[in-house]
Motif scaffolding. Sequence first.
Motif, PDB file in Angstrom:
ATOM      1  N   VAL A  52       5.088  -3.320   5.138  1.00 36.59           N
ATOM      2  CA  VAL A  52       5.377  -2.333   4.091  1.00 36.59           C
ATOM      3  C   VAL A  52       5.980  -3.042   2.887  1.00 36.59           C
ATOM      4  N   CYS A  53       5.887  -2.406   1.737  1.00 40.70           N
ATOM      5  CA  CYS A  53       6.430  -2.958   0.499  1.00 40.70           C
ATOM      6  C   CYS A  53       7.315  -1.894  -0.135  1.00 40.70           C
ATOM      7  N   ASP A  54       8.519  -2.290  -0.584  1.00 40.05           N
ATOM      8  CA  ASP A  54       9.410  -1.322  -1.231  1.00 40.05           C
ATOM      9  C   ASP A  54       9.187  -1.333  -2.748  1.00 40.05           C
ATOM     10  N   ASP A  55       9.958  -0.539  -3.476  1.00 42.07           N
ATOM     11  CA  ASP A  55       9.796  -0.427  -4.932  1.00 42.07           C
ATOM     12  C   ASP A  55      10.111  -1.725  -5.662  1.00 42.07           C
ATOM     13  N   CYS A  56      10.917  -2.590  -5.057  1.00 45.71           N
ATOM     14  CA  CYS A  56      11.267  -3.873  -5.686  1.00 45.71           C
ATOM     15  C   CYS A  56      10.258  -4.971  -5.376  1.00 45.71           C
ATOM     16  N   GLY A  57       9.234  -4.684  -4.578  1.00 43.72           N
ATOM     17  CA  GLY A  57       8.217  -5.676  -4.244  1.00 43.72           C
ATOM     18  C   GLY A  57       8.528  -6.501  -3.006  1.00 43.72           C
ATOM     19  N   ARG A  58       9.635  -6.195  -2.314  1.00 44.35           N
ATOM     20  CA  ARG A  58       9.971  -6.927  -1.084  1.00 44.35           C
ATOM     21  C   ARG A  58       9.132  -6.385   0.070  1.00 44.35           C
ATOM     22  N   GLN A  59       8.648  -7.294   0.896  1.00 49.31           N
ATOM     23  CA  GLN A  59       7.849  -6.879   2.055  1.00 49.31           C
ATOM     24  C   GLN A  59       8.672  -6.955   3.325  1.00 49.31           C
ATOM     25  N   HIS A  60       8.439  -5.991   4.199  1.00 52.86           N
ATOM     26  CA  HIS A  60       9.102  -5.924   5.499  1.00 52.86           C
ATOM     27  C   HIS A  60       8.029  -5.679   6.547  1.00 52.86           C
ATOM     28  N   THR A  61       8.279  -6.176   7.747  1.00 54.30           N
ATOM     29  CA  THR A  61       7.307  -6.019   8.830  1.00 54.30           C
ATOM     30  C   THR A  61       7.932  -5.241   9.976  1.00 54.30           C
ATOM     31  N   GLY A  62       7.164  -4.302  10.511  1.00 53.51           N
ATOM     32  CA  GLY A  62       7.573  -3.525  11.674  1.00 53.51           C
ATOM     33  C   GLY A  62       6.411  -3.453  12.649  1.00 53.51           C
ATOM     34  N   ASN A  63       6.618  -2.696  13.704  1.00 51.18           N
ATOM     35  CA  ASN A  63       5.532  -2.543  14.680  1.00 51.18           C
ATOM     36  C   ASN A  63       5.367  -1.077  15.045  1.00 51.18           C
ATOM     37  N   ALA A  64       4.156  -0.744  15.474  1.00 46.90           N
ATOM     38  CA  ALA A  64       3.826   0.629  15.842  1.00 46.90           C
ATOM     39  C   ALA A  64       2.692   0.581  16.860  1.00 46.90           C
ATOM     40  N   VAL A  65       2.250   1.764  17.273  1.00 44.92           N
ATOM     41  CA  VAL A  65       1.152   1.874  18.225  1.00 44.92           C
ATOM     42  C   VAL A  65       0.146   2.883  17.685  1.00 44.92           C
ATOM     43  N   VAL A  66      -1.124   2.467  17.618  1.00 45.82           N
ATOM     44  CA  VAL A  66      -2.215   3.363  17.237  1.00 45.82           C
ATOM     45  C   VAL A  66      -2.850   3.861  18.531  1.00 45.82           C
ATOM     46  N   GLU A  67      -2.962   5.170  18.657  1.00 47.03           N
ATOM     47  CA  GLU A  67      -3.540   5.750  19.869  1.00 47.03           C
ATOM     48  C   GLU A  67      -4.818   6.494  19.522  1.00 47.03           C
TER      49      GLU A  67
END
Length: 185
Positions: free
Chosen positions: A88-103
């Motif tokens: 994901v990217c925030d309004d300041c342009g910093r990127q963050h990574t997370g995890n999820a599950v697609v079902e």
Amino acid sequence: MRHSCHCPPHGCRPPQSDGVLLPKILCSEKRVIPRLCTTLQVNGLPPCQPVRIVRIEPSCIPPTWSPGTPDGCGRTTVNISIPVDVTVCDDCGRQHTGNAVVETNVVSACASRPGWQQRLLIVPCIRLLCSDTGCSCCFDVQLHLTLDIYLLCLQPHMMRPPAPVCPDLPLYPQPTHMSQSIPCR
């Protein structure tokens, strides 16, 4: 009576194997879901701030599945859970990574064979079509999903070809029989 062991002090080694088990593809199919609308609960993101999803890709963790219901035509529904990494990217342009599950659920002819639960291999390909911007960890997304499904069985494979069987040879040459006697001169 006591038997003496001629093993080395570190123990006897088991005999070397001349073969390995390799997977053989019994059945394969491709399932394409051109527009999968789903909600992702993304874990591992920073606290609430407006972010948008810029990339979704399959995780290094393999997909899991569970059997669904047979459809009566030789196919079975399979419930598939695909772990994904979400950037994901925030309004300041910093990127963050997370995890999820697609079902998702797919109908599979490979899954209708007996014993398929232990031998089914699913290779996903995911492309992000669009997503909403949010400040929580919940996102509504549309994905293009391609699943390559393989039914495998393990079969022995020889590392080197077996040595040819040699015929039994006599211990001495066989005498030759002469049908005619040759007169002496």
